[in-house]
Each structure stands twice: as structure tokens, then as C-alpha cells.
Design a protein around this motif. Sequence first.
Motif, PDB file in Angstrom:
ATOM      1  N   ARG A 169       0.763  -1.262   0.219  1.00 37.84           N
ATOM      2  CA  ARG A 169      -0.133  -0.004  -0.093  1.00 37.84           C
ATOM      3  C   ARG A 169       0.793   1.377   0.099  1.00 37.84           C
ATOM      4  NH1 ARG A 169      -5.126  -0.198   0.651  1.00 37.84           N
ATOM      5  NH2 ARG A 169      -6.291  -2.253   1.038  1.00 37.84           N
ATOM      6  N   SER A 170       0.336   2.337  -0.493  1.00 35.27           N
ATOM      7  CA  SER A 170       0.914   3.333  -0.224  1.00 35.27           C
ATOM      8  C   SER A 170       1.409   3.996   0.969  1.00 35.27           C
ATOM      9  CB  SER A 170      -0.311   4.801  -1.012  1.00 35.27           C
ATOM     10  OG  SER A 170       0.482   6.119  -0.741  1.00 35.27           O
ATOM     11  N   MET A 171       2.586   4.544   1.287  1.00 35.68           N
ATOM     12  CA  MET A 171       3.055   4.623   2.513  1.00 35.68           C
ATOM     13  C   MET A 171       2.175   6.057   3.355  1.00 35.68           C
ATOM     14  SD  MET A 171       7.093   4.637   1.815  1.00 35.68           S
ATOM     15  CE  MET A 171       6.973   5.695   0.541  1.00 35.68           C
ATOM     16  N   ASP A 172       1.962   6.990   2.290  1.00 41.16           N
ATOM     17  CA  ASP A 172       1.463   8.204   2.741  1.00 41.16           C
ATOM     18  C   ASP A 172       0.976   9.124   1.827  1.00 41.16           C
ATOM     19  OD1 ASP A 172       0.376  10.088   4.360  1.00 41.16           O
ATOM     20  OD2 ASP A 172       2.416  10.971   5.140  1.00 41.16           O
ATOM     21  N   PHE A 173      -0.147   8.722   1.231  1.00 43.27           N
ATOM     22  CA  PHE A 173      -0.760   9.436  -0.177  1.00 43.27           C
ATOM     23  C   PHE A 173      -0.799  10.947   0.227  1.00 43.27           C
ATOM     24  CE2 PHE A 173      -4.221  11.365  -2.410  1.00 43.27           C
ATOM     25  CZ  PHE A 173      -3.512  10.839  -3.864  1.00 43.27           C
ATOM     26  N   LYS A 174      -1.395  11.296   1.236  1.00 44.68           N
ATOM     27  CA  LYS A 174      -1.500  12.612   1.726  1.00 44.68           C
ATOM     28  C   LYS A 174      -0.181  13.345   2.022  1.00 44.68           C
ATOM     29  CE  LYS A 174      -6.229  12.257   3.504  1.00 44.68           C
ATOM     30  NZ  LYS A 174      -7.043  12.657   4.553  1.00 44.68           N
ATOM     31  N   GLY A 175       0.680  12.647   2.656  1.00 41.00           N
ATOM     32  CA  GLY A 175       2.120  13.257   3.025  1.00 41.00           C
ATOM     33  C   GLY A 175       2.844  13.542   1.743  1.00 41.00           C
ATOM     34  N   SER A 176       2.685  12.278   0.797  1.00 46.01           N
ATOM     35  CA  SER A 176       3.696  12.231  -0.346  1.00 46.01           C
ATOM     36  C   SER A 176       2.905  13.540  -1.190  1.00 46.01           C
ATOM     37  CB  SER A 176       3.424  10.981  -0.882  1.00 46.01           C
ATOM     38  OG  SER A 176       4.054  10.112  -0.281  1.00 46.01           O
ATOM     39  N   LEU A 177       1.695  13.607  -1.347  1.00 47.23           N
ATOM     40  CA  LEU A 177       1.201  14.548  -2.288  1.00 47.23           C
ATOM     41  C   LEU A 177       1.564  16.124  -1.701  1.00 47.23           C
ATOM     42  CD1 LEU A 177      -0.710  15.520  -4.800  1.00 47.23           C
ATOM     43  CD2 LEU A 177      -2.899  15.204  -3.213  1.00 47.23           C
ATOM     44  N   LYS A 178       1.466  16.179  -0.511  1.00 50.80           N
ATOM     45  CA  LYS A 178       1.908  17.420   0.149  1.00 50.80           C
ATOM     46  C   LYS A 178       3.185  17.866  -0.224  1.00 50.80           C
ATOM     47  CE  LYS A 178       1.773  20.116   4.365  1.00 50.80           C
ATOM     48  NZ  LYS A 178       1.539  19.927   5.944  1.00 50.80           N
ATOM     49  N   ARG A 179       4.007  16.740   0.120  1.00 47.05           N
ATOM     50  CA  ARG A 179       5.637  17.023  -0.329  1.00 47.05           C
ATOM     51  C   ARG A 179       5.827  17.277  -1.764  1.00 47.05           C
ATOM     52  NH1 ARG A 179      10.361  12.670   1.358  1.00 47.05           N
ATOM     53  NH2 ARG A 179      12.084  13.847   0.546  1.00 47.05           N
ATOM     54  N   LEU A 180       5.104  16.494  -2.648  1.00 48.61           N
ATOM     55  CA  LEU A 180       5.229  16.919  -4.008  1.00 48.61           C
ATOM     56  C   LEU A 180       5.104  18.301  -4.421  1.00 48.61           C
ATOM     57  CD1 LEU A 180       5.916  15.743  -6.893  1.00 48.61           C
ATOM     58  CD2 LEU A 180       3.686  14.847  -7.154  1.00 48.61           C
ATOM     59  N   LEU A 181       3.658  18.823  -3.831  1.00 52.14           N
ATOM     60  CA  LEU A 181       3.378  20.173  -4.116  1.00 52.14           C
ATOM     61  C   LEU A 181       4.154  21.090  -3.541  1.00 52.14           C
ATOM     62  CD1 LEU A 181      -0.449  19.826  -3.411  1.00 52.14           C
ATOM     63  CD2 LEU A 181       0.915  19.907  -5.696  1.00 52.14           C
ATOM     64  N   VAL A 215       1.701  10.231  -7.632  1.00 52.67           N
ATOM     65  CA  VAL A 215       2.263  10.033  -6.213  1.00 52.67           C
ATOM     66  C   VAL A 215       2.757   8.775  -5.896  1.00 52.67           C
ATOM     67  CG1 VAL A 215       1.169   9.888  -3.889  1.00 52.67           C
ATOM     68  CG2 VAL A 215       0.211  11.746  -5.390  1.00 52.67           C
ATOM     69  N   ALA A 216       2.268   7.815  -6.440  1.00 52.25           N
ATOM     70  CA  ALA A 216       3.210   6.471  -6.506  1.00 52.25           C
ATOM     71  C   ALA A 216       4.411   6.595  -6.509  1.00 52.25           C
ATOM     72  CB  ALA A 216       2.364   5.432  -7.037  1.00 52.25           C
ATOM     73  N   SER A 217       4.713   7.043  -8.156  1.00 47.13           N
ATOM     74  CA  SER A 217       6.268   7.362  -8.562  1.00 47.13           C
ATOM     75  C   SER A 217       6.826   8.370  -7.421  1.00 47.13           C
ATOM     76  CB  SER A 217       6.055   7.955  -9.655  1.00 47.13           C
ATOM     77  OG  SER A 217       5.699   7.090 -10.472  1.00 47.13           O
ATOM     78  N   ALA A 218       6.185   9.317  -6.781  1.00 49.92           N
ATOM     79  CA  ALA A 218       6.748  10.357  -5.970  1.00 49.92           C
ATOM     80  C   ALA A 218       7.307   9.561  -4.535  1.00 49.92           C
ATOM     81  CB  ALA A 218       5.871  11.575  -5.664  1.00 49.92           C
ATOM     82  N   GLU A 219       6.453   8.640  -4.177  1.00 49.11           N
ATOM     83  CA  GLU A 219       7.024   8.021  -3.026  1.00 49.11           C
ATOM     84  C   GLU A 219       8.364   7.063  -3.318  1.00 49.11           C
ATOM     85  OE1 GLU A 219       3.561   5.650  -2.094  1.00 49.11           O
ATOM     86  OE2 GLU A 219       2.570   7.170  -0.661  1.00 49.11           O
ATOM     87  N   ARG A 220       8.269   6.788  -4.521  1.00 51.52           N
ATOM     88  CA  ARG A 220       9.495   5.937  -4.785  1.00 51.52           C
ATOM     89  C   ARG A 220      10.727   6.799  -4.971  1.00 51.52           C
ATOM     90  NH1 ARG A 220       9.890   1.070  -7.229  1.00 51.52           N
ATOM     91  NH2 ARG A 220      10.738   1.988  -9.101  1.00 51.52           N
ATOM     92  N   VAL A 221      10.500   8.215  -5.612  1.00 53.20           N
ATOM     93  CA  VAL A 221      11.530   8.815  -5.743  1.00 53.20           C
ATOM     94  C   VAL A 221      12.031   9.618  -4.463  1.00 53.20           C
ATOM     95  CG1 VAL A 221      12.470  11.117  -6.581  1.00 53.20           C
ATOM     96  CG2 VAL A 221      11.010   9.588  -8.183  1.00 53.20           C
ATOM     97  N   PHE A 222      10.850   9.906  -3.470  1.00 53.95           N
ATOM     98  CA  PHE A 222      11.230  10.170  -2.266  1.00 53.95           C
ATOM     99  C   PHE A 222      12.022   9.328  -1.112  1.00 53.95           C
ATOM    100  CE2 PHE A 222       7.336  13.199  -2.505  1.00 53.95           C
ATOM    101  CZ  PHE A 222       8.059  14.029  -3.343  1.00 53.95           C
TER     102      PHE A 222
END
Length: 703
Positions: A80-92, A427-434
Amino acid sequence: MSGASGNGSGAPNGNGASGGGTSGNGTSGNGASSNGASGNGAGPLSKGPAGGGKPMAVARRGPAAMAGPGRFMSGGPIERSMDFKGSLKRLLGLMRPDRLLLYVVLAVGTVSVALAVTGPRILGHATDLIFAGVIGKQLSGTTKDQALDSLRAHGKGGVADMLSGIDFTPGKGMDFGAIGSVLLLALGVYLVASLFSVVQMRVATTVINRTAYRLRQDVEAKLSRLPLSYFDQQPRGEVLSRATNDIDNIGTTMQQTMGQLINSLLTIVGVLAMMFWISWLLALVALITVPVTLLVATRVGKRAQPQFVQQWKTTGQLNAHIEEMYTGHSLVKVFGRAEESAETFRQENEALYDTGFKAQFISGTIQPMMMFIGNLNYVLVAVVGGLRVASGALSIGDVQAFVQYSRQFSQPLTQVASMANLIQSGVASAERVFELLDAEEQSKEPKAPARPAELTGRVALEDVSFRYDPDQPLIDGLSLAVQPGQTVAIVGPTGAGKTTLVNLLMRFYEVSGGRITLDGTDVAAMSREELRSSIGMVLQDTWLFGGTIAENIGYGTEDATRADIEAAARAAHADRFIRTLPDGYDTVIDDEGTGVSAGEKQLITIARAFLSNPVILVLDEATSSVDTRTEVLIQRAMAKLSHGRTSFVIAHRLSTIRDADVILVMESGAIVEQGTHDELLSAGGAYARLYEAQFAQAVAEVD
């Protein structure tokens, strides 16, 4: 920096970088060759730079790791996604440096949407003018009230009530001048709105591309700060997938969603305001379906997000397999593993198909659901609006405008929902990059790096301990003193910790206990650049890059002249074969060294080490894969190179280290014997057993 062997002793899942020069300051292993085969011939060897004894965190190599066809289709747990909201906020948050441009995007978008939202209201007024002209021409009387009273008198009260909301003049037809002015106004409004929309998309594209540019910079900088252990635990294809595919997917996601998402949200606000302005009752009716919309989008999104995470994870695994099979293509052919490699590819490709299908299908169901809900909204508005027109509470133009607003209200909701799959994938790709950006880095350089008063090459290991796994010690309590100019040979079985010892000296890994000193200075207190610029490495696996032979020899020695390069080649016995090539030193070779033999490539790396003029020389199995004549040339070159320098020689062929000043015999991370060749043979211990085993093998080969 005086020279470099390719920034590290090894590269991700490689067998060590080719040295032939002083090591650079990074550990990301710019020089690497994944040659070698695993024990079963399944593909490239996943041997970490420690030589042996290190449990690899990524054990997947070859088809044996697969549990069978469709292992991701078996209904097992999905990551599962580690933290969708947190990753989206970090991406923004990555767009924060361009926040002024974001304000421009928001302001221009607001103007564009505001103008576009007023369009239906203007067109509704045009409809009222047309309808008023048609009705006025058909009715008689002097005033509107008289015409309505006449209708009621003839039993047409319902029609009179409906026409009461229309501003008409009995006996007067359509005012084409007024209608034309309204239509021109609507055209002008839409044109200006489109112009602002183009400006908005242009600025938004600039922000997005700058963000992706900075993200790539961050990843590149991060890779140079990661310790060698990270690359030992990650397949190169997986790292490349995060640095390329995932960042591209993030950029594509932002490009396709950011401007549209801003406009959709602004449209919802603007349309809602106009709907309440026209009729608060119809506005409330239109809002009935909003909670259903949000519920559907949330439920479907939660089911789709884990599938997108798994999709990009599987993409990285497939890329890793392809990269390994490509770089080790000849080995796969030699060991007859082509069919198994193809089967592994089929299974992983099948897993990617399965996860990709599930992710796209589940997320794709949002849009038709939203369209269905939107149609229900349209029906409700049409019914209630028709009743309001019949009662005279609203004009036909108002209802027409409201129907358009109803469509405009449901359309952005549908668009936002349809963008869910893109957003979830991004966001899934962003989590991998983060996850890559958050990986533990190598220890920071000291603020005030220490430097030996004079570099002579005296090395001391004081009660050194090291372990890859906290629960599995590899080296424990090792002490050793090496005097300047001495040649120290390190022998022992595979996995004894021979190369690990050198990696600790180079600070590719940090010691777990004790310390290592260079001329009395703790190497941990020195900068890595200072330390590694004093050490030259010539390893078994040669590392060359695409360029001329002269450029390969001069790599790491920035101020080297052509005369210096040729002198180093002569000292390494490489000058003769280089001059026989079509363009001599200007002959261009690729990163595989096509056109030169294994021994010739090794001579080039030795010439590189000559040119860097290191204080300490590390030779790790530099002659194990060449013919006897070339081995003699390489040994002569290395003997000349190591003269007057402190040298560490790692060898399996004991005949190559007979003349070493000190021979260290390592077993299980500890030095069990040390002395000269004759002393160790006389002792009849571990060294003697190794020597006798090699001698017996040589006799057997002759027989």
C-alpha cells in the motif's frame, strides 16, 4: 583531486569498479562492470565490493526467484501507499521556489474562469431577448400587464404565469440589434477567457518543468551522497527506474493535471456562485449529488492507489531484470540461460500487465460513475427548473443558463475524478523517488578535515571491527601496521574479508569499531577526497568509458598533458599496443572496451594509476583473467608502479605474491597468519594448505 578510478570500488550490483587511478570522492560507482556469472549461470554476478561474506538485501537474480506464473496475480498482499496525503503535500512543496509563478497561474486562471462562467448568463439573456421578441409579436395589447390579464381572462392563467417572468412588449418583435450586441459580448468574453487560459497553461508548464528539473538535480546529487552499501542492496535497473521513469511520470502527471485541476476547482466555485445568484433552490438541488460524488471518488481511489504503487514497483523490477540481462547478455548465452531469462521476463511482464490493468481499470471506473451521477443531476435540475419556469419564478433564459451551469458544475467534478488515476500514479512514483531521496547518506565530511603532515603511506589498523549485518560480524578486533613502501599481500578463501579490508581503508564503508590511520591521522577525520586522492586502485574488473584511449588514461588527472599520458602508458607497457591501433592514443572505444582485449584494458587502467602517482596502491586480482604473457607484462608494470609505494595486493594466485614483504592470511574476517612466503610455508598452517592446494590443482591440470 589528483585522480580517480571511477568514484568507488564498486557499482550497484557490479563486481567492483575498475581502478587504475585514485579513487574519486563519490561512492555511487560511476565505474562498474557487471561482468561475472552467478554460480548457476543465471546472469550477472551480484557480488558486492566486499568480495564475499556479505548477505545481499536483494537476492532476486534469474528465474529461480519467481514463485511461478502470475505470482502477483495470486491475490497476495499488495503493497500500500506509504502516505498518500503526505507524499502529495511534499510533491506540491517542490514547487515552492516558483510560488510567485504559481500565484500568476492562480490569478490568470481565476480571471479566465470568471469570464468563462459569465458566458452562460450572457447567452441566457440572449435567449430571453429572442423569446421575448417571439412572444411580444404574437400578443396584443398596449402593455405587458394588459396582455397577461387578457390571457387569464381567456382561461390561460398558467401561460400568463410563465410569461410573467419574461420582459416583452406586446406587438414588438425581436430586437436584432440588442441580440447581436449580446452575442458579440459573449464572443468577446469567451475569446478573452481563452487567451487567459493559454497564458495560464504556459506559466504552469514553466513551473512544472522547473520542478522536474530540480527533482532530477536532487536525485543526481543524492546518488553521489549515497554510501556504497545502498547500491549493493539495489539492482541498477531499479535505481535507474526511479531516476528516469518515475520522475518522467511525475512530470507527466503534473503537466496533465495541475492546470486542469486549478481550473476545475475555480470553475466549481464560480459556477456555484452563479447558480445561487440565479436560484438558490435549484442550486441546492444541484448540490444533492455532491456527497455521492465525493463518496464514489474516495472509495474507488482507496482501492486504486495500492495498485499504482505496485505497478511502479513492478516496473522497477522489470527494468532491473532487463538491464541485468542486457549487460550480461553474453554470459546468459554462454551458460544457456536464455530460455530461463525469457521466462523470467515473461513472468515479470505478466505481473506488470496485471497490476497495470487493475490500477487503470479500478481508477477508470470513476469517470463513468461520475457521468451517471452528473446525468442524474441534469434530470433533477431540468425537472425543477421547468416547474419554476411554469410558475413564472424564472425565465427560460435563466433555466437555460442554469442547465449549462449544472453541466459545468458536474463536468469539473468528473474531470477531477477522472484525473484520480493520473494523480495516484504520480504520487506512487513520487513516493519511490522520495524513498530514494530519504535513503541514509554516507557520513558527512568533518568541518575541519585533518591532514597528515607528510604523506608517506604508513597505514595502521587499530582493533578494527566491521559488519554488514549488525547480527553477523565479519571483521572483529583486527590490528595491523604497514610501514611506508611495504608490499602487503592479502590472501584467503572467498568471503574471508580481503576486499572488505581495502574498502574500509578507502572509506567506502565505515568501520564499526576501532580506527584506521594514515600517517598517524585517523582516516575518518580526513575528507574523502583527500584520502582517496592518495590511493590508487587496479581491480580485476576494468572500467573504461566511451572516449579516446588518451582520455581514459588521463581520467582523474585534470592537469595531465599528452606527454604525461604517453609516459604513463610506456611505464605500464601499454604504449606498444596503443600505437598499433588505427588512431593510436586517439582511438575511440566504448564503455565495454570494444576493440581491445581484457589484458590491454587492464594495462590502460594501470597506466591510469601510473599517471595519478598515488602514495598507496591497491591491487585486487588485477591479473586473474588474462593470459600468461599479458600477466607477465602486467606484473612488471605493477612491480614498477608499486616500487617505493605502500601496496596492498589481493590475490588468489599465490605465485604472484611470493616477493611481498608481508603476507596476511585471512579467514572469517580475522588475520590467522602473517609473515613472508618462506616463513608461512615453513609454519605449515593455513597459507601452506592454500599453497599446496593450488600446487596440486596445477599438477592435476597438467596431467
